[in-house]
Design a protein around this motif. Structure first.
Motif, PDB file in Angstrom:
ATOM      1  N   ILE A   1       0.830  -1.214   0.000  1.00  0.00           N
ATOM      2  CA  ILE A   1       0.000   0.000   0.000  1.00  0.00           C
ATOM      3  C   ILE A   1       0.861   1.260   0.000  1.00  0.00           C
ATOM      4  O   ILE A   1       0.451   2.296  -0.519  1.00  0.00           O
ATOM      5  CB  ILE A   1      -0.995   0.003   1.188  1.00  0.00           C
ATOM      6  CG1 ILE A   1      -1.999   1.140   1.074  1.00  0.00           C
ATOM      7  CG2 ILE A   1      -0.256   0.083   2.507  1.00  0.00           C
ATOM      8  CD1 ILE A   1      -2.921   1.063  -0.110  1.00  0.00           C
TER       9      ILE A   1
ATOM     10  N   ILE B   1       1.821   1.950  -3.860  1.00  0.00           N
ATOM     11  CA  ILE B   1       0.844   1.837  -4.944  1.00  0.00           C
ATOM     12  C   ILE B   1       0.755   3.141  -5.743  1.00  0.00           C
ATOM     13  O   ILE B   1       0.582   3.125  -6.957  1.00  0.00           O
ATOM     14  CB  ILE B   1      -0.538   1.361  -4.452  1.00  0.00           C
ATOM     15  CG1 ILE B   1      -1.379   0.883  -5.652  1.00  0.00           C
ATOM     16  CG2 ILE B   1      -1.238   2.422  -3.626  1.00  0.00           C
ATOM     17  CD1 ILE B   1      -2.613   0.111  -5.277  1.00  0.00           C
ATOM     18  N   ASP B   2       0.915   4.272  -5.074  1.00  0.00           N
ATOM     19  CA  ASP B   2       0.852   5.565  -5.777  1.00  0.00           C
ATOM     20  C   ASP B   2       2.014   5.760  -6.752  1.00  0.00           C
ATOM     21  O   ASP B   2       1.931   6.582  -7.657  1.00  0.00           O
ATOM     22  CB  ASP B   2       0.843   6.722  -4.784  1.00  0.00           C
ATOM     23  CG  ASP B   2      -0.475   6.844  -4.042  1.00  0.00           C
ATOM     24  OD1 ASP B   2      -1.493   6.307  -4.531  1.00  0.00           O
ATOM     25  OD2 ASP B   2      -0.491   7.471  -2.972  1.00  0.00           O
TER      26      ASP B   2
ATOM     27  N   PHE C   1      -3.650  -5.046  -3.103  1.00  0.00           N
ATOM     28  CA  PHE C   1      -4.425  -3.811  -3.197  1.00  0.00           C
ATOM     29  C   PHE C   1      -4.706  -3.473  -4.658  1.00  0.00           C
ATOM     30  O   PHE C   1      -3.881  -3.754  -5.526  1.00  0.00           O
ATOM     31  CB  PHE C   1      -3.640  -2.653  -2.566  1.00  0.00           C
ATOM     32  CG  PHE C   1      -3.272  -2.889  -1.132  1.00  0.00           C
ATOM     33  CD1 PHE C   1      -4.114  -2.470  -0.112  1.00  0.00           C
ATOM     34  CD2 PHE C   1      -2.090  -3.541  -0.802  1.00  0.00           C
ATOM     35  CE1 PHE C   1      -3.772  -2.695   1.212  1.00  0.00           C
ATOM     36  CE2 PHE C   1      -1.751  -3.767   0.521  1.00  0.00           C
ATOM     37  CZ  PHE C   1      -2.592  -3.338   1.537  1.00  0.00           C
TER      38      PHE C   1
ATOM     39  N   GLU D   1      -6.371  -0.110  -7.088  1.00  0.00           N
ATOM     40  CA  GLU D   1      -6.918   1.237  -7.180  1.00  0.00           C
ATOM     41  C   GLU D   1      -7.344   1.479  -8.623  1.00  0.00           C
ATOM     42  O   GLU D   1      -6.635   1.093  -9.544  1.00  0.00           O
ATOM     43  CB  GLU D   1      -5.881   2.273  -6.757  1.00  0.00           C
ATOM     44  CG  GLU D   1      -6.422   3.689  -6.754  1.00  0.00           C
ATOM     45  CD  GLU D   1      -5.412   4.693  -6.245  1.00  0.00           C
ATOM     46  OE1 GLU D   1      -5.817   5.580  -5.495  1.00  0.00           O
ATOM     47  OE2 GLU D   1      -4.215   4.584  -6.600  1.00  0.00           O
TER      48      GLU D   1
ATOM     49  N   GLU E   1      -9.786   9.045  -8.749  1.00  0.00           N
ATOM     50  CA  GLU E   1      -9.383   7.752  -8.209  1.00  0.00           C
ATOM     51  C   GLU E   1     -10.378   7.305  -7.143  1.00  0.00           C
ATOM     52  O   GLU E   1     -10.903   8.128  -6.396  1.00  0.00           O
ATOM     53  CB  GLU E   1      -7.992   7.852  -7.586  1.00  0.00           C
ATOM     54  CG  GLU E   1      -6.924   8.192  -8.603  1.00  0.00           C
ATOM     55  CD  GLU E   1      -5.581   8.478  -7.973  1.00  0.00           C
ATOM     56  OE1 GLU E   1      -5.524   8.807  -6.767  1.00  0.00           O
ATOM     57  OE2 GLU E   1      -4.574   8.361  -8.686  1.00  0.00           O
TER      58      GLU E   1
ATOM     59  N   GLU F   1     -11.301   4.843  -3.738  1.00  0.00           N
ATOM     60  CA  GLU F   1     -10.624   4.379  -2.539  1.00  0.00           C
ATOM     61  C   GLU F   1      -9.930   3.048  -2.856  1.00  0.00           C
ATOM     62  O   GLU F   1     -10.488   2.205  -3.555  1.00  0.00           O
ATOM     63  CB  GLU F   1     -11.659   4.184  -1.439  1.00  0.00           C
ATOM     64  CG  GLU F   1     -11.103   3.780  -0.113  1.00  0.00           C
ATOM     65  CD  GLU F   1     -12.185   3.708   0.950  1.00  0.00           C
ATOM     66  OE1 GLU F   1     -12.215   2.708   1.671  1.00  0.00           O
ATOM     67  OE2 GLU F   1     -13.005   4.641   1.029  1.00  0.00           O
ATOM     68  N   VAL F   2      -8.729   2.857  -2.337  1.00  0.00           N
ATOM     69  CA  VAL F   2      -7.995   1.617  -2.569  1.00  0.00           C
ATOM     70  C   VAL F   2      -8.746   0.464  -1.911  1.00  0.00           C
ATOM     71  O   VAL F   2      -9.173   0.557  -0.765  1.00  0.00           O
ATOM     72  CB  VAL F   2      -6.556   1.715  -2.009  1.00  0.00           C
ATOM     73  CG1 VAL F   2      -5.841   0.385  -2.126  1.00  0.00           C
ATOM     74  CG2 VAL F   2      -5.783   2.812  -2.721  1.00  0.00           C
ATOM     75  N   ARG F   3      -8.935  -0.611  -2.650  1.00  0.00           N
ATOM     76  CA  ARG F   3      -9.587  -1.825  -2.167  1.00  0.00           C
ATOM     77  C   ARG F   3      -8.511  -2.890  -1.968  1.00  0.00           C
ATOM     78  O   ARG F   3      -7.465  -2.840  -2.618  1.00  0.00           O
ATOM     79  CB  ARG F   3     -10.618  -2.320  -3.188  1.00  0.00           C
ATOM     80  CG  ARG F   3     -11.578  -1.262  -3.700  1.00  0.00           C
ATOM     81  CD  ARG F   3     -12.426  -0.606  -2.642  1.00  0.00           C
ATOM     82  NE  ARG F   3     -13.323  -1.602  -2.096  1.00  0.00           N
ATOM     83  CZ  ARG F   3     -13.821  -1.561  -0.874  1.00  0.00           C
ATOM     84  NH1 ARG F   3     -13.509  -0.581  -0.070  1.00  0.00           N
ATOM     85  NH2 ARG F   3     -14.621  -2.495  -0.444  1.00  0.00           N
TER      86      ARG F   3
END
Length: 105
Positions: free
Chosen positions: A55, A58-59, A84, A86, A94, A96-98
């Motif tokens: 996490i 991820i960005d 994760f 996105e 974007e 919310e990250v799942r």
């Protein structure tokens, strides 16, 4: 002629907060296989996605094309694993990250 931002707000709505989903090995709680089957349900309007086991980074990943299934290497270290996902839409909103998780034994 309408300004671009007004055009975008008319035609593109942001994702709902809980848009999209991900599961590992069909929702299993445990696995002994390092390579997992990932199932992805993108939200309506998604045009890109990124997937990571971290996490924190991820960005930093680029967005890729939408897929609904993929193989993913969970790594060799035993223990709790999370994956994760996105999503973004055509105007780069974007969601919310799942994530999904299971125990690698």
């Amino acid at each position: 002629q309408l300004p671009q931002t007004l055009k975008e707000s008319i035609f593109y709505q942001p994702f709902p907060p809980l848009a999209g989903s991900i599961s590992i090995n069909g929702g299993a709680n445990t696995t002994t296989a390092q390579i997992a089957d990932i199932s992805i349900v993108p939200p309506m309007g998604a045009t890109g996605m990124r997937v990571s086991a971290d996490i924190e980074t991820i960005d930093d990943l680029p967005y890729s094309s939408i897929v609904t299934s993929m193989s993913y290497d969970l790594g060799a270290t035993l223990g709790l694993k999370k994956v994760f996902v996105e999503f973004r839409n055509v105007v780069a909103d974007e969601c919310e990250v799942r994530f999904a998780e299971l125990e690698l034994q």
